[in-house]
Scaffold this motif. Sequence first.
Motif, short mmCIF file in Angstrom:
data_model
loop_
_atom_site.label_atom_id
_atom_site.label_comp_id
_atom_site.label_asym_id
_atom_site.label_seq_id
_atom_site.Cartn_x
_atom_site.Cartn_y
_atom_site.Cartn_z
N ARG A 12 55.82 49.98 -50.62
CA ARG A 12 54.46 50.97 -50.08
C ARG A 12 53.80 50.86 -51.32
O ARG A 12 53.93 51.77 -52.38
N PRO A 56 43.13 53.96 -53.35
CA PRO A 56 42.28 54.90 -53.54
C PRO A 56 40.65 54.17 -52.34
O PRO A 56 40.97 52.76 -53.10
N LEU A 69 51.30 48.44 -46.46
CA LEU A 69 53.00 48.16 -47.31
C LEU A 69 52.51 46.28 -47.59
O LEU A 69 51.63 45.79 -47.41
N GLU A 90 38.42 50.70 -54.60
CA GLU A 90 39.40 49.73 -54.63
C GLU A 90 39.45 48.70 -54.50
O GLU A 90 39.76 48.60 -52.80
N GLU A 93 47.05 49.32 -57.46
CA GLU A 93 48.06 49.16 -56.14
C GLU A 93 48.52 50.51 -56.78
O GLU A 93 49.06 51.04 -58.38
N ILE A 94 48.52 51.94 -56.18
CA ILE A 94 49.02 52.82 -56.78
C ILE A 94 50.34 53.27 -55.33
O ILE A 94 50.28 53.48 -54.60
N SER A 95 51.35 53.41 -55.56
CA SER A 95 52.26 53.98 -54.89
C SER A 95 52.04 55.28 -54.46
O SER A 95 51.76 55.62 -55.29
N ILE A 96 52.51 55.39 -52.97
CA ILE A 96 52.98 56.61 -52.57
C ILE A 96 53.91 57.45 -52.72
O ILE A 96 55.07 56.08 -52.85
N GLY A 97 54.17 58.58 -52.49
CA GLY A 97 56.28 59.05 -52.75
C GLY A 97 56.68 58.99 -51.61
O GLY A 97 56.36 57.56 -50.84
N SER A 153 45.34 44.84 -60.81
CA SER A 153 45.88 45.32 -59.28
C SER A 153 45.55 46.62 -59.27
O SER A 153 45.86 47.97 -60.41
#
Lengths: 161, 882
Positions: A42, A46, A115, A49, A4-8, A2
């Motif tokens: 969370r 981008p 989420l 994707e 997925e890129i988590s954000i801060g 995947s």
Amino acid sequence: MSAEISIGTANMFDECAVLRRVPLFRTMDPAKLKLLSFTSRRVRFPAGEYMIRKGDVSTAAYAILNGQAEVLIPVPGGEKVIALVGESRVVGEIGLLLDTPRTLSIRAKSDVDCLKLCRDVFFQLLRESPEFAIAVMQDLATALDQRTSQVLAIMAERGAA
Amino acid sequence: MEPSLFGFIKKYSLRQQVLLTVLTVASFPFLYYSLELPKIIVNKAIQGKHFPIVVMGYTFDQVGYLIALCVLFLILVVINGAFKYWVNVYKGRLGERMLRRLRFQLYAAMLGFPVNHFARHPPGEVIPIITSEVETLGGFVGDSVAVPVFQGGTLITILVFMLMQDWALGLSAIALYPVQFYLIPRLQRKVNALSRERIRLIRQMSDRISESATGLREIRVHATDDWQLAEFSSRLHVNYMIRYRIYRLKFFVKFLNNFFAQLTPFFLLLIGGYLVVTDEISLGSLVAVLAAYKDLGAPWRELLDYYQSAEDSRIKYEQVVAQFAPKAARRAAAIGNVEHVPAQRLDAIHLAMRDEQGTTALEDVSLSVERGGMVALLGPESSGKHELAQAMSALCDPTGGRVTLDGEDLRDLPSTRVARAIAYVGANPVIFAGTLYSNLVFGVQRRPESASDAATNRQIERLEAAMTGNSDADLGADWIDYRAAGATGRADFARCILETLDATDLRGEIRDMGLRGVIDPEAHPNVAGWVLEARNALRGTLEDRSISAHGRLFERFDRERFLEYASLGENIVFGAIIGKQLADGGLARDPYLLEVLEAYGLLESLVQAGVQAARTLVEIFSDMAPGEIVFQRYSLLDPQGLTEMRQALQRLDRNPNGKPTDGDRFAFLSLALRLVPAHHRLGVIDDAMPSRILEARRLFSENLPKRLQNAVEFYDEASYIAALPVQENLLFGRLISGTNLTDSPMFDIAVGALEQAGIRDDVVQAIMEVGLQMPTGVNGSLLGPALRQKLAVARAVLKRPDFLVLDDALSLLDGAAQLRVLQALSSREGHPAIIAVLQRLEHARGFDRVILCDRGKIVEDGSYEELRRSQAFADGVLEAAE
């Protein structure tokens, strides 16, 4: 794999406000909604994707917090966009219930923050809150009803042609 | 094994027993004289009249004589004590040695049991036999000869004395002995029978307990606690009744004995009195006999106790031996090394097998497998295919025909030779508690030829082992036979292991475990070195690629940046807590940390953050059952912690000044320090906090007091951080997805970078080394069932057998994985002949020969293609096991 890129840092109370607008969670007890938000991861997809890929077996479901995503069906020679989904929509909830391969793909159109809902919590909520269980059933029934109508319409079309 | 206890004692301790007896007898005069001496001192030294006296040429006055006798008394006391001490130590040591020998013999005998023995007999019964049942025998062995000789001797001496005073009187003193001789053994026999029963019962109980312990899950699933408790209770009742009867009988024997002992003076006084009155004997004689009779009581009691414990021990020993000896006779332990000569062929010749109920499992089956061959065995479950595979692995003895290895019957070959040539893997392999590595190398362990460094300290251990018939092999030495695995030595062994893991489809899983693994860099300096090299090689690449392409995939441990995927505590320390001073919430109580936080005005905001977080957590989790998985996974607090938080909040709300108590402040601060900003998005971290935390971080490391030097391990880019998993060490950062590195897009990037740096293979090997250190748990419970199967196959493959027998050994793998493993095994250079029991014909695709068994016979025999065309296939027999 995947993307997925988590954000801060973000605030679960803002997320709760978005979740509250999701039909499925509209009547949910605030504490339960917080639980759902607190236990969800969370993530950010981008633009471009895939959030869900047809054929994959995964248990992920996402509640979109902002951004837009495309629902894709396979057609000969590629994929076709059949719908757009945006804020306050939950996608992939079937995956929470079943371990079957995905039937559709969903791809981020813009950057999508969402989420990733956790299966354990989802089941927990189903067990604890009959209202929520009913809401889920209604949601699924609505989807089934729509599909049935679509199928009937297609069959009628074919019959006419 | 010796069939009787006294046989055992005689065979292994005759000399020591004689010595003990001699010593015991030799101590007697001293003891006797030390009892006599006070009398002499009183009569002759204190009350004596005729001084000075001359003793052995020395002249003493009264005081001098008194002093001399008292000094003599003191010397005798010391000699007696020394005798006693020495005899006791000697007895104890002898008993322990004999016990050790017995235990060793029993354990060795157990290793020789037929392998299917414990399928039919509960293993839980063997454990108490070797551990607790024999324990008391050790104590008895020391007494076994010395006590009867000594006490018997005393008894006889006294009797002779009495008979010499007057034969009639003497006889009357022992008039009741025949009654006792008649009665006591009869009662004892009853006790013995009960003892036997009790031993049996305790064994069953041990087995029952171990069964319940292993079946805990089933008991929970079906909630049968009530029945279990009732069943156990009834066992305890039976045990109680037996014990109670034993006590009654035992003490009845004691009572009888006491009674007779008191009865005898009655006869003595009656008969003796009559004789004195009639002037047949003198009054002096009667008094002497009475006094002697008093002394008779002690040795008689000792002898009786001895008799009881001898009977008890004898029964225990016989029970134990009866349990072990008959089954153990079949095979000697596999001890010693044999030079391996590659075997060329394995033949089953007119093999027949019948189980205990007389059902035929195999009927006149012949099968030859040559070196390098590939034979698949198919058929229904009860077709005999499993029995054939097991018989060809020497795991069960055929009732007819034989299996030969290069023409020699397997039963005549030493088991080390068989084990080296044939490796069997079943569907439910046993994985021992230890590490993956210890299980993998299990099959290539051989008695080491060179000694360990500690060998010079082992002289006593070896001497003792030799004296008790134990193993004197050096456990600390390197037991791995590298040549067996095809390696030239230790350095080359890693290659063999990697090849084996590749052939068994294990590499990926073990690599993942390695990436997640935590190691002590001092114990694995090599691994730490390579990981650090990799960290350097990756640094530039990861910075570029991971940040530019998709936003962030991981968060570097950057000293100058606030870490969103690390807890606030971790952020301040910028390291891991390793010392117990700061662990378990100790950080929040440490005055140094408080000082640092105070310096930047962080203390109050963190306590407030803790209060806020506590409110949300209490709200979310309060009405959830503590056992819920969601609770366990997400609540940050255990149930007790949550309750404490709720109470702390209640105290806070009741407090008019709105401030938490000192104790609660620590609790709130501790919670705040555990918050991970990215995961716990509770809105408690304000914009100003990150920069203040960075300042606190700087101060924290700069002024760290000496007492805390070993309590934290700073994230220092130049060193391996023992508290973090390998993958975080490799990246010097944390993956944002919280998954394994291999599941992240980072993995390919990292592999590419390592390849470019030319250190890929070394780093991989280091990671695999860590992965192989993963603990397996009891019965391999920490591993999944498919992983257990693959590990067992790898264990068999590593020792490079000539014949590899896979009896449904890959049955839990999916079809594609099974084919992959079989393919990989058969494509290796010089691979073993494979005899594989398979579930489906399609898995036999790569085999030269496919055999279909049915009702204990071979019904089809041909190539894969031939079998595909066969009638059996068409009839569906080949897929019957599906």
